[in-house]
Motif scaffolding. Structure first.
Motif, short mmCIF file in Angstrom:
data_model
loop_
_atom_site.label_atom_id
_atom_site.label_comp_id
_atom_site.label_asym_id
_atom_site.label_seq_id
_atom_site.Cartn_x
_atom_site.Cartn_y
_atom_site.Cartn_z
N ARG A 49 3.84 9.41 -60.29
CA ARG A 49 3.53 9.44 -58.86
C ARG A 49 3.85 8.05 -58.33
O ARG A 49 3.20 7.06 -58.71
N ALA A 56 3.49 -0.50 -52.74
CA ALA A 56 4.21 0.08 -53.88
C ALA A 56 3.26 0.21 -55.06
O ALA A 56 2.59 -0.76 -55.44
N GLU A 57 3.19 1.42 -55.59
CA GLU A 57 2.32 1.65 -56.76
C GLU A 57 2.92 2.80 -57.56
O GLU A 57 3.38 3.78 -56.99
N THR A 59 2.07 5.42 -60.69
CA THR A 59 1.11 5.96 -61.65
C THR A 59 1.85 6.90 -62.58
O THR A 59 2.50 7.84 -62.12
N LEU A 86 -7.80 12.28 -62.61
CA LEU A 86 -6.41 12.05 -63.00
C LEU A 86 -5.92 13.17 -63.91
O LEU A 86 -4.79 13.64 -63.79
#
Lengths: 189, 783
Positions: A49, A56-57, A59, A86
């Protein structure tokens, strides 16, 4: 309406990518947080993701753990066993994109409604720990296109992720009500 | 008196005696406090390491730790089983703490410690709570809110926007935690789920450790139901407590079969020797009475009876088993048993008195363990002798046959009488034995207690592997730093931190743990407190940080209140940790005593003890070697015992002198015992054995047996029938003793083997020497 048909229809061969627009509301925020980015399913089964805006990230969800990478910070690893939310993404959305009906059935009971042109698929978590916080995930779609994932917590507002065509239509839309309508597919009428 | 009332009288007396023993046993089992605490058995400690060892023996951070490994199922199943096992162990009273790495979450910090989070976390050492820092943190929290895990973090944010709680929880994780898979600790290969368990019972309390180990197995079995997919999982247990339990069980198992074989053999031997079923049973009464009397005397004189006193004590009063045998062998038809015992009594009394006077020297050794041993043996031997003198003859039926009329015995005695009476050859033998004793290359004494109860090498390897994986503390080395009070000790230990970090980088050690990691000194807490902004400054910084942020301006009011509370709070003290999961861990690393406090630094993966000792010495810290300390304590204990024994030998010789009043007879009685002891030592040393305390205790028993053999041969004088009866008695005595102890000598457990081999050898030597030296010469007239 047949859940199996929906699962088969929305499955995409890996690697695949889908743009998303997500709205996150919280009583601590002046206005809902609007995120834009994309979901990717890698050939090795990982689900990524990636948030492009407003920050900005990345996962990455894989077997047993999630890795969160942020600009200027060391990557953080979280065991999925300790973060049921999660794990829910991986076993719900991830399993759906993979067309993995078995994994989906293992973690959720499925309820399909509507017709092929406009359907909803509700996922009710089987894990009591997850069910304590998450009432259900409602997926909205048209034909083979999954357009919106609506996460309904036991307490608080639903959180919506618009995907594919719905994400494109959401460009420039900031009004929460309008986005909720887009999620449900009302705007398409 | 006619024989019928006589028989009834005997039956009543026997029943009364048995009832008395039963009542005594019942009273003792109810009131006897059996101590497992080694401290009571050791001499007063002198060096700091000895003090620490004795104060904290088995209570230190290492000794009450058990290492657990789960294997044999998929990692997911093992992780779930690990969680179920931890939950089950948390409810067990035997378990103080169970950790599997699954508690690093936000709920690891007890609620009432939450206001202290800014004083406990190192954040304020590096950052001030200013606008820049807060802005950066709020930016992170916004991203947290935008992540799928938002629901986990959101409830915390209003009061804790810097997530200090999480940082404290992470700082409290073991210093060198293993990797986490599916939320719990796993080994590097990812095949074993790992747990650390701290028992409530101290390490030396083997019964408590046994209960804890049983509780773990129980909980492991019970947790299978919760995680059916882990049904095939195996549990491995390691650590000092697990070893102690395994050895205890092995020893008990061996003692059970040896005990059974001994009892059967003994009964058979006595029945054969006296051809009467009542003899073996009557023969057991004096020893049983003596044992009970010994226990009772110790229970009256001391607070509790030490387990080692009981073990050593019963070994030492084993000599009393010979008393009834001497009596039985001197019975003959037509002689009232009471007359028989009256004739025997001066000799028996000499032996008992000499032995008891010798043991009395232990009373002045200054070591409680030896004092208990003295009280036990003196009371035990005294009562056993008195029972043989005054009770046993009234129970015994007149003999039907006289051992002196045995043809085989007579032939044997003729053979013996023809033997030369060696003088010079014995002197030569003594010289050779002495040379072997002195010249054998191995060290004379074995001080390493762990060698007596050896752990199988495979188990030791597994322990080392698990210890390395879990970063569990070393059980041998520990750093100690002293302070006038707890605060001073905590501060002194904090000063070690830069040095320890440097040495860790250099590879001198792999990890360390200290109380200040959980409970910083008040000085450190106050320094952090001083860096907390006042309310106005915090509000201003927060307002600047929130400019242009999507967070609402009033979202963090609880945070402002918490910081104000932390600024005003009194520093967290040791007492505030009571009832929290931290209490035990901190208590194990911080010892509060009347004369000041000591902070311990537990070490893991120590590669270079000397480098560490040298580096911390300028800061007032000392590296303690607990193994060396325990060995020096054992050596000290033995020195006291040997001192007492030297005095005992002199007293014993004086007693025998008083009784016999003839230099030649005294020499004839004492020489076999002295030479026998020397020969045992020579054989043991010649076979490469390093002597330990158990050999020493066995040697004392053997000397007592040898003394009795020689006294009775001496007593028999030149009366041929008396000589034959004495020969019969000594043969039965030595056969029974040899039977009991040679089975012990076959044991795989070094403690049992040490006692068994020494006594079995001793019986053979003493029997032969008593026969050669102590028997009265045929030509010599009785005085």
């Amino acid at each position: 309406m047949d859940a199996a048909w929906i699962v088969q229809a929305v499955a995409r061969p890996a690697p695949s990518r889908t743009a998303f627009v997500e709205l996150r509301s919280s009583p601590m925020l002046r206005q809902p947080l609007r995120l834009e980015g994309e979901y990717r399913r890698e050939a090795d089964g990982r689900l990524v993701r990636q948030v492009h805006a407003p920050y900005a990230e990345t996962t990455t969800l894989e077997d047993g753990q999630a890795t969160v990478e942020r600009a200027g910070r060391a990557p953080r690893r979280i065991a999925l066993a300790r973060a049921p939310e999660l794990a829910a993404v991986r076993n719900g959305f991830g399993a759906l994109l993979a067309g993995d009906a078995e994994r989906l059935q293992q973690h959720y009971t499925l309820h399909a409604e509507g017709g092929r042109q406009r359907w909803t698929l509700a996922l009710v978590p089987r894990d009591p720990r997850l069910a304590a916080s998450l009432a259900r995930i409602v997926l909205h779609g048209r034909g083979a296109e999954l357009r919106c994932v609506e996460s309904r917590p036991v307490k608080g507002e639903p959180q919506r992720t618009l995907l594919a065509g719905a994400a494109a239509e959401a460009a420039g839309v900031t009004d929460a009500t309008a986005l909720a309508a887009l999620c449900r597919g009302d705007a398409a009428r | 008196m006619s024989s019928v009332p006589r028989g009834r009288f005997r039956a009543v007396l026997a029943l009364a005696w048995l009832a008395l023993l039963g009542v005594g046993g019942w009273l003792l089992s109810g009131h006897l406090r059996l101590e497992e605490d080694l401290r009571r058995f050791l001499p007063t400690p002198r060096t700091p390491a000895q003090v620490l060892l004795v104060d904290e023996l088995g209570e230190g951070p290492g000794a009450r730790l058990l290492l657990l490994a789960l294997s044999g199922a998929s990692p997911e199943a093992l992780a779930a089983r690990s969680q179920a096992l931890r939950a089950a162990l948390a409810d067990r009273p035997e378990i103080a703490l169970a950790a599997n790495g699954g508690d690093a979450g936000l709920d690891a910090v007890p609620a009432h410690l939450l206001p202290y989070r800014y004083l406990l976390s190192p954040t304020l050492d590096e950052h001030a709570l200013d606008a820049d820092y807060l802005r950066a943190e709020l930016e992170q929290r916004l991203q947290d809110l935008g992540s799928p895990a938002a629901a986990l973090v959101e409830p915390l944010l209003p009061s804790d926007p810097t997530l200090e709680t999480l940082r404290v929880a992470e700082a409290w994780q073991p210093a060198r935690a293993p990797q986490r898979l599916h939320g719990v600790w796993f080994d590097r290969a990812g095949a074993q789920a790992l747990l650390l368990v701290q028992t409530r019972a101290p390490g030396f309390d083997s019964a408590g450790q046994q209960a804890a180990v049983a509780a773990i197995h129980d909980a492991f079995g019970a947790s299978a139901a919760a995680v059916p997919e882990s049904a095939g999982a195996r549990l491995e247990l390691s650590g000092p407590g697990a070893f102690a339990v395994a050895i205890r069980e092995r020893t008990e198992r061996e003692m059970r079969w040896i005990g059974t074989a001994d009892t059967l053999g003994l009964l058979l031997l006595l029945a054969l020797a006296y051809r009467r079923w009542s003899m073996p049973l009557l023969g057991a009464l004096p020893l049983a009475s003596g044992g009970l009397a010994g226990l009772g005397a110790v229970a009256l004189a001391f607070d509790g009876v030490h387990g080692i006193t009981v073990a050593f004590g019963f070994t030492l009063i084993g000599v009393a088993q010979d008393y009834p045998i001497h009596f039985f062998s001197h019975l003959r038809p037509g002689l009232d048993p009471r007359q028989a015992v009256r004739a025997l009594w001066p000799t028996l009394a000499t032996g008992v008195a000499a032995t008891c006077i010798a043991y009395a020297t232990f009373l002045f050794s200054g070591v409680q363990g030896l004092q208990q041993l003295a009280v036990f043996t003196i009371a035990g031997l005294g009562v056993a002798a008195a029972c043989t003198r005054w009770l046993l003859p009234r129970l015994t039926m007149p003999a039907r046959r006289d051992p002196a009329h045995s043809v085989r015995l007579a032939r044997l005695w003729q053979g013996v009488a023809r033997l030369p009476r060696p003088r010079r050859s014995l002197l030569l033998l003594a010289a050779v034995a002495l040379a072997v004793v002195l010249l054998a290359p191995q060290p004379f004494w074995q001080n390493d207690l762990s060698r007596l109860t050896p752990v199988p090498p495979a188990d030791l390897q597994r322990d080392a592997r698990l210890r390395a994986e879990l970063g569990a503390p070393d059980v041998r080395y520990v750093l100690a730093v002293h302070g006038a009070d707890t605060e001073q000790a905590l501060r002194a230990s904090e000063r070690l931190l830069p040095v320890l970090r440097r040495l860790q980088g250099e590879g001198v050690l792999e990890g360390y743990d200290l109380a200040a990691r959980y409970l910083p000194s008040a000085a450190t807490q106050q320094r952090r407190q001083a860096r907390l902004p006042d309310e106005a400054a915090l509000r201003a910084a927060l307002a600047r940080a929130l400019e242009g942020s999507p967070f609402r301006g009033d979202a963090f009011e609880p945070f402002v209140a918490d910081v104000a509370a932390a600024r005003a709070a009194a520093p967290l003290a040791l007492a505030d940790l009571a009832g929290t999961p931290l209490e035990l861990g901190v208590a194990g690393l911080l010892l509060e005593r009347a004369g000041g406090s000591t902070a311990l630094v537990s070490l893991s993966g120590l590669q270079d003890p000397d480098a560490l000792a040298a580096a911390v010495a300028p800061l007032g810290a000392r590296l303690l070697d607990l193994k060396q300390a325990s060995e020096s304590l054992v050596a000290q204990w033995r020195a006291r015992l040997l001192g007492a024994l030297a005095a005992a030998v002199l007293l014993l010789a004086a007693t025998v002198w008083l009784a016999l009043r003839s230099p030649r007879r005294v020499l004839r009685v004492l020489a076999p015992m002295a030479l026998g002891t020397l020969l045992i030592l020579a054989v043991l040393r010649g076979c490469g054995v390093e002597l330990n305390l158990f050999h020493l205790v066995a040697l004392i028993l053997v000397a007592g047996l040898g003394l009795d053999y020689a006294l009775f041969f001496d007593h028999a004088g030149d009366d041929r029938d008396q000589q034959l009866r004495t020969l019969h008695a000594v043969i039965v005595c030595s056969l029974t003793t040899a039977l009991v102890f040679s089975l012990l000598a076959l044991s795989a457990i070094p403690v049992l083997r040490a006692i068994g081999s020494t006594v079995a050898l001793g019986v053979v030597f003493n029997f032969a020497l008593a026969l050669l030296v102590a028997r009265a010469p045929a030509q010599e007239a009785s005085p």
